[in-house]
Design a protein around this motif. Structure first.
Motif, PDB file in Angstrom:
ATOM      1  N   ALA A 165       0.823  -1.215   0.000  1.00  0.00           N
ATOM      2  CA  ALA A 165       0.000   0.000   0.000  1.00  0.00           C
ATOM      3  C   ALA A 165       0.856   1.263   0.000  1.00  0.00           C
ATOM      4  O   ALA A 165       0.554   2.231  -0.694  1.00  0.00           O
ATOM      5  CB  ALA A 165      -0.933  -0.003   1.209  1.00  0.00           C
ATOM      6  N   ASN A 168       2.499   1.717  -3.400  1.00  0.00           N
ATOM      7  CA  ASN A 168       1.533   2.128  -4.410  1.00  0.00           C
ATOM      8  C   ASN A 168       0.849   3.446  -4.061  1.00  0.00           C
ATOM      9  O   ASN A 168      -0.099   3.854  -4.733  1.00  0.00           O
ATOM     10  CB  ASN A 168       0.493   1.027  -4.612  1.00  0.00           C
ATOM     11  CG  ASN A 168       1.094  -0.220  -5.228  1.00  0.00           C
ATOM     12  OD1 ASN A 168       1.864  -0.141  -6.173  1.00  0.00           O
ATOM     13  ND2 ASN A 168       0.763  -1.381  -4.672  1.00  0.00           N
ATOM     14  N   VAL A 170      -1.115   4.471  -1.709  1.00  0.00           N
ATOM     15  CA  VAL A 170      -2.482   4.521  -1.197  1.00  0.00           C
ATOM     16  C   VAL A 170      -2.526   5.642  -0.169  1.00  0.00           C
ATOM     17  O   VAL A 170      -1.684   5.705   0.732  1.00  0.00           O
ATOM     18  CB  VAL A 170      -2.876   3.172  -0.558  1.00  0.00           C
ATOM     19  CG1 VAL A 170      -4.265   3.261   0.071  1.00  0.00           C
ATOM     20  CG2 VAL A 170      -2.811   2.061  -1.594  1.00  0.00           C
ATOM     21  N   LYS A 365      -7.178  -5.402  -3.234  1.00  0.00           N
ATOM     22  CA  LYS A 365      -7.232  -4.567  -4.433  1.00  0.00           C
ATOM     23  C   LYS A 365      -6.804  -3.126  -4.127  1.00  0.00           C
ATOM     24  O   LYS A 365      -6.132  -2.480  -4.933  1.00  0.00           O
ATOM     25  CB  LYS A 365      -8.633  -4.592  -5.040  1.00  0.00           C
ATOM     26  CG  LYS A 365      -8.932  -5.848  -5.867  1.00  0.00           C
ATOM     27  CD  LYS A 365     -10.301  -5.769  -6.514  1.00  0.00           C
ATOM     28  CE  LYS A 365     -10.456  -6.802  -7.630  1.00  0.00           C
ATOM     29  NZ  LYS A 365     -10.275  -8.167  -7.182  1.00  0.00           N
ATOM     30  N   ILE A 366      -7.189  -2.628  -2.960  1.00  0.00           N
ATOM     31  CA  ILE A 366      -6.773  -1.278  -2.571  1.00  0.00           C
ATOM     32  C   ILE A 366      -5.260  -1.218  -2.410  1.00  0.00           C
ATOM     33  O   ILE A 366      -4.606  -0.302  -2.920  1.00  0.00           O
ATOM     34  CB  ILE A 366      -7.472  -0.866  -1.257  1.00  0.00           C
ATOM     35  CG1 ILE A 366      -8.960  -0.596  -1.504  1.00  0.00           C
ATOM     36  CG2 ILE A 366      -6.810   0.383  -0.660  1.00  0.00           C
ATOM     37  CD1 ILE A 366      -9.770  -0.437  -0.226  1.00  0.00           C
ATOM     38  N   HIS A 368      -2.982  -2.868  -3.776  1.00  0.00           N
ATOM     39  CA  HIS A 368      -2.261  -2.983  -5.051  1.00  0.00           C
ATOM     40  C   HIS A 368      -2.813  -2.035  -6.115  1.00  0.00           C
ATOM     41  O   HIS A 368      -2.335  -2.075  -7.255  1.00  0.00           O
ATOM     42  CB  HIS A 368      -2.319  -4.430  -5.543  1.00  0.00           C
ATOM     43  CG  HIS A 368      -1.592  -5.393  -4.661  1.00  0.00           C
ATOM     44  ND1 HIS A 368      -2.218  -6.141  -3.685  1.00  0.00           N
ATOM     45  CD2 HIS A 368      -0.276  -5.714  -4.587  1.00  0.00           C
ATOM     46  CE1 HIS A 368      -1.326  -6.891  -3.060  1.00  0.00           C
ATOM     47  NE2 HIS A 368      -0.140  -6.650  -3.579  1.00  0.00           N
ATOM     48  N   ARG A 369      -3.808  -1.231  -5.764  1.00  0.00           N
ATOM     49  CA  ARG A 369      -4.473  -0.315  -6.699  1.00  0.00           C
ATOM     50  C   ARG A 369      -4.928  -1.062  -7.965  1.00  0.00           C
ATOM     51  O   ARG A 369      -4.716  -0.607  -9.079  1.00  0.00           O
ATOM     52  CB  ARG A 369      -3.568   0.872  -7.065  1.00  0.00           C
ATOM     53  CG  ARG A 369      -3.460   1.938  -5.980  1.00  0.00           C
ATOM     54  CD  ARG A 369      -2.749   3.175  -6.472  1.00  0.00           C
ATOM     55  NE  ARG A 369      -2.776   4.285  -5.509  1.00  0.00           N
ATOM     56  CZ  ARG A 369      -3.679   5.249  -5.496  1.00  0.00           C
ATOM     57  NH1 ARG A 369      -4.657   5.247  -6.390  1.00  0.00           N
ATOM     58  NH2 ARG A 369      -3.611   6.230  -4.610  1.00  0.00           N
ATOM     59  N   GLU A 370      -5.584  -2.177  -7.739  1.00  0.00           N
ATOM     60  CA  GLU A 370      -6.088  -2.985  -8.841  1.00  0.00           C
ATOM     61  C   GLU A 370      -7.593  -2.774  -9.015  1.00  0.00           C
ATOM     62  O   GLU A 370      -8.345  -2.784  -8.035  1.00  0.00           O
ATOM     63  CB  GLU A 370      -5.828  -4.476  -8.583  1.00  0.00           C
ATOM     64  CG  GLU A 370      -4.355  -4.852  -8.561  1.00  0.00           C
ATOM     65  CD  GLU A 370      -4.148  -6.321  -8.210  1.00  0.00           C
ATOM     66  OE1 GLU A 370      -5.131  -6.972  -7.781  1.00  0.00           O
ATOM     67  OE2 GLU A 370      -3.016  -6.805  -8.351  1.00  0.00           O
ATOM     68  N   ASP A 374      -8.132   0.991  -7.181  1.00  0.00           N
ATOM     69  CA  ASP A 374      -7.409   2.217  -7.528  1.00  0.00           C
ATOM     70  C   ASP A 374      -8.206   3.447  -7.120  1.00  0.00           C
ATOM     71  O   ASP A 374      -7.638   4.422  -6.624  1.00  0.00           O
ATOM     72  CB  ASP A 374      -7.121   2.233  -9.028  1.00  0.00           C
ATOM     73  CG  ASP A 374      -6.185   3.367  -9.429  1.00  0.00           C
ATOM     74  OD1 ASP A 374      -5.182   3.593  -8.709  1.00  0.00           O
ATOM     75  OD2 ASP A 374      -6.460   4.032 -10.445  1.00  0.00           O
ATOM     76  N   ALA A 377      -8.414   3.532  -3.174  1.00  0.00           N
ATOM     77  CA  ALA A 377      -7.131   3.911  -2.572  1.00  0.00           C
ATOM     78  C   ALA A 377      -6.995   5.407  -2.401  1.00  0.00           C
ATOM     79  O   ALA A 377      -6.114   5.880  -1.674  1.00  0.00           O
ATOM     80  CB  ALA A 377      -5.978   3.377  -3.425  1.00  0.00           C
ATOM     81  N   GLU A 378      -7.850   6.179  -3.052  1.00  0.00           N
ATOM     82  CA  GLU A 378      -7.844   7.637  -2.921  1.00  0.00           C
ATOM     83  C   GLU A 378      -8.567   8.110  -1.667  1.00  0.00           C
ATOM     84  O   GLU A 378      -8.438   9.262  -1.267  1.00  0.00           O
ATOM     85  CB  GLU A 378      -8.482   8.275  -4.163  1.00  0.00           C
ATOM     86  CG  GLU A 378      -7.675   8.088  -5.438  1.00  0.00           C
ATOM     87  CD  GLU A 378      -6.357   8.832  -5.370  1.00  0.00           C
ATOM     88  OE1 GLU A 378      -6.369  10.072  -5.287  1.00  0.00           O
ATOM     89  OE2 GLU A 378      -5.305   8.159  -5.374  1.00  0.00           O
TER      90      GLU A 378
END
Length: 570
Positions: A165, A168, A170, A365-366, A368-370, A374, A377-378
């Motif tokens: 995280a 990437n 996050v 998924k958060i 890894h921003r998948e 993605d 993650a914001e």
């Protein structure tokens, strides 16, 4: 006044250079921890710094109490410009790293610049080593712990690390220490990730010799001998109280009590607890090592805030499911409150409350921003429009579990706190449940007398964060004892806390933050809120727009008139 000792070590990870700077005057004026870090950041970080940019520095520090063996002192501070709130933010973590940090002999460590290669930075009292670690790209926090143990024979208590995280970026990524303790709330893990630093280790044999008064051991003795529910259930013990008072956020804040609370309360956590857990030198031992043999889940926690975020707010009524969410967040390096709340927002948008498989998939998924991760993650503030849900955040920070629609002083704190919707900035909830003696309590409803009390509590908490002393010392460490330990008049100590809060606000004002940001999503339910906010500004000597003037005494006396107009990078 007792204070931390030692110089500032600046580590430029772009140039792979270090510099040592004497900061005796800062140590003497700001004690340590959050105080020293805030003062240094105000001076050394540009007011317009990009949170992900090389000009944003990340500061670490302990305080003088880490020279003691008193309970409630196994903590550290980290400070930087937050990618979640876009303001100056300090985060506090427990565990066992603080005394290893103190052993380096530095009062504070600044990490600046951005490396081209993924690095581990090793800080010792003999110097700094930069280790390129391309094989750790995408590694979880336990993977980093294993690497440091195998290659340097250092345990997790020497390490501050990020998971995927942080790499990437996050916006609510945490820095993890002692494997499962988090510098959470605000995304400082993403700041470290933007610098391409996977982790930092601390070791040495140069801890400053700071004499701590004997009073500290009285506090330690009381903590060791007390029979306190937090020793069995940690903060999870609050779950039933909050639910019974109609104050447990549920189904993305659309409800205030959860019919499944009995499945995720403190009793359920206590049933899964298999040993005592603590922080360095602390006899209070309120941490929660838990496991479920049947499902093979083992973690530390969950605490109340995680129970709210991944439990009631996601409509999950099985404590093992919440434990699994907690464990995933620790491994990937995610703040459990922001992550759980953001997932709750997605569940609301998809009518998927209670879907635990989806929840656990979304955590990954958060990190890894998948896919949809993605967007999530914001954080809620940046994602709510696309999700089609209400924006449950303040200054970009997601809400914790202490319900502001029930506890109005806590609502005022959420609105005005420099960190945004953060329960620990003043812990006003403890006054309103109440969790304090009757003579210190205030009614949950209404704002009478609460602005002045909030200022006092914010200053007191900033003082504890400078010390550094845990919030949960409240039942054991009196103001008189704290003044005796720190060798100063208590009013003078509160003045230190006031300067810290003021400098944070001034820095954020220079980034464009003002009264327009001191707003709540449920403000319409609190008709007297605006008047309480105005009273709070007046108590602090700020303008009616929530701005600290450049000629404010705490700004002028701290950094001087010239520096007050704008921070500078070193």
């Amino acid at each position: 006044m007792l204070h931390t000792e030692g110089p500032l070590l600046t580590v430029d990870v772009a140039e792979r250079t270090t510099e040592t700077t004497a900061i005796d005057d800062v140590n003497e004026s700001f004690i340590g921890g959050r105080g020293v870090c805030t003062r240094l950041a105000h001076e050394r970080v540009p007011f317009d710094a990009d949170p992900f940019g090389p000009e944003n520095s990340l500061f670490f520090a302990t305080g003088p109490m880490q020279a003691s063996n008193m309970s409630f002192t196994g903590r550290m501070n980290a400070t930087g410009v937050s990618p979640l709130t876009d303001g100056l933010l300090s985060s506090n973590a427990g565990g066992f790293m603080s005394r290893n940090f103190a052993d380096t002999g530095y009062a504070a460590v600044e990490v600046t610049g951005a490396s081209d290669d993924l690095l581990l930075v090793h800080v010792t009292d003999d110097g700094v080593e930069f280790e390129a670690v391309p094989d750790l790209e995408g590694a979880t926090v336990p993977d980093v712990v294993d690497h440091v143990e195998e290659t340097r024979d250092l345990g997790a208590e020497h390490l501050a690390a990020i998971g995927p995280a942080g790499e990437n970026q996050v916006r609510f990524a945490s820095i993890m220490t002692t494997a499962e303790r988090a510098f959470g709330r605000g995304g400082l893990g993403a700041v470290l990730g933007a610098k391409n630093v996977k982790g930092i280790t601390f070791e040495g044999d140069s801890r400053p010799d700071i004499e701590i008064p004997a009073t500290a051991m009285d506090v330690h003795r009381d903590a060791a001998t007390s029979d306190h529910i937090m020793k069995r259930q940690g903060t999870a013990s609050v779950t039933d109280l909050a639910n019974e008072m109609d104050g447990l956020p549920t189904r993305y804040h659309s409800e205030r009590s959860f019919e499944g609370a009995q499945g995720i309360n403190g009793d359920r956590v206590e049933e899964k607890k298999y040993q005592k857990g603590t922080c360095s030198s602390c006899a209070f031992a309120c941490k929660l090592p838990t496991k479920d043999e049947e499902r093979g889940v083992e973690t530390e926690g969950p605490e109340f805030e995680t129970i709210m975020a991944f439990g009631s707010n996601c409509a999950v009524d099985d404590i093992v499911d919440v434990m699994q969410s907690n464990d995933l967040c620790d491994d990937y390096g995610l703040d459990t409150i922001s992550c759980g709340d953001t997932i709750a927002a997605y569940l609301a948008s998809e009518d998927e409350f209670g879907n635990t498989d989806l929840i656990h998939d979304l955590v990954e998924k958060i990190a890894h921003r998948e896919g949809v991760g993605d967007l999530l993650a914001e954080g809620i503030d940046r994602a709510h429009d696309e999700l089609g849900v209400e924006n449950w955040s303040v200054k970009g920070m997601e809400f914790p579990g202490h319900e502001g629609r029930l506890l109005h002083g806590q609502a005022l704190s959420y609105a005005t706190a420099n960190r945004g919707a953060d329960h620990m900035y003043a812990s006003f909830y403890s006054v309103e449940y109440p969790l304090v003696p009757d003579e210190q309590a205030m009614p949950p409803s209404g704002f009478e007398g609460k602005a002045a009390r909030l200022v006092e509590r914010e200053n007191h908490h900033a003082l504890l964060d400078a010390g550094i002393v845990c919030r949960f010392s409240r039942d054991f460490l009196s103001d008189e004892q704290l003044a005796d330990i720190l060798d100063a008049d208590f009013d003078d100590l509160l003045a230190v806390g006031n300067r810290v809060v003021t400098l944070e606000r001034h820095f954020n004002n220079k980034r464009g933050r003002d009264a327009d940001d001191d707003r709540l999503p449920f403000a319409d339910e609190l008709p007297d809120l605006d008047a309480a906010i105005a009273e709070y500004y007046d108590e602090r000597g700020w303008t009616e727009d929530g701005v600290v003037p450049d000629n404010h005494p705490d700004v002028r006396e701290t950094v001087g008139g010239a520096d007050a107009a704008g921070g500078t990078a070193d």
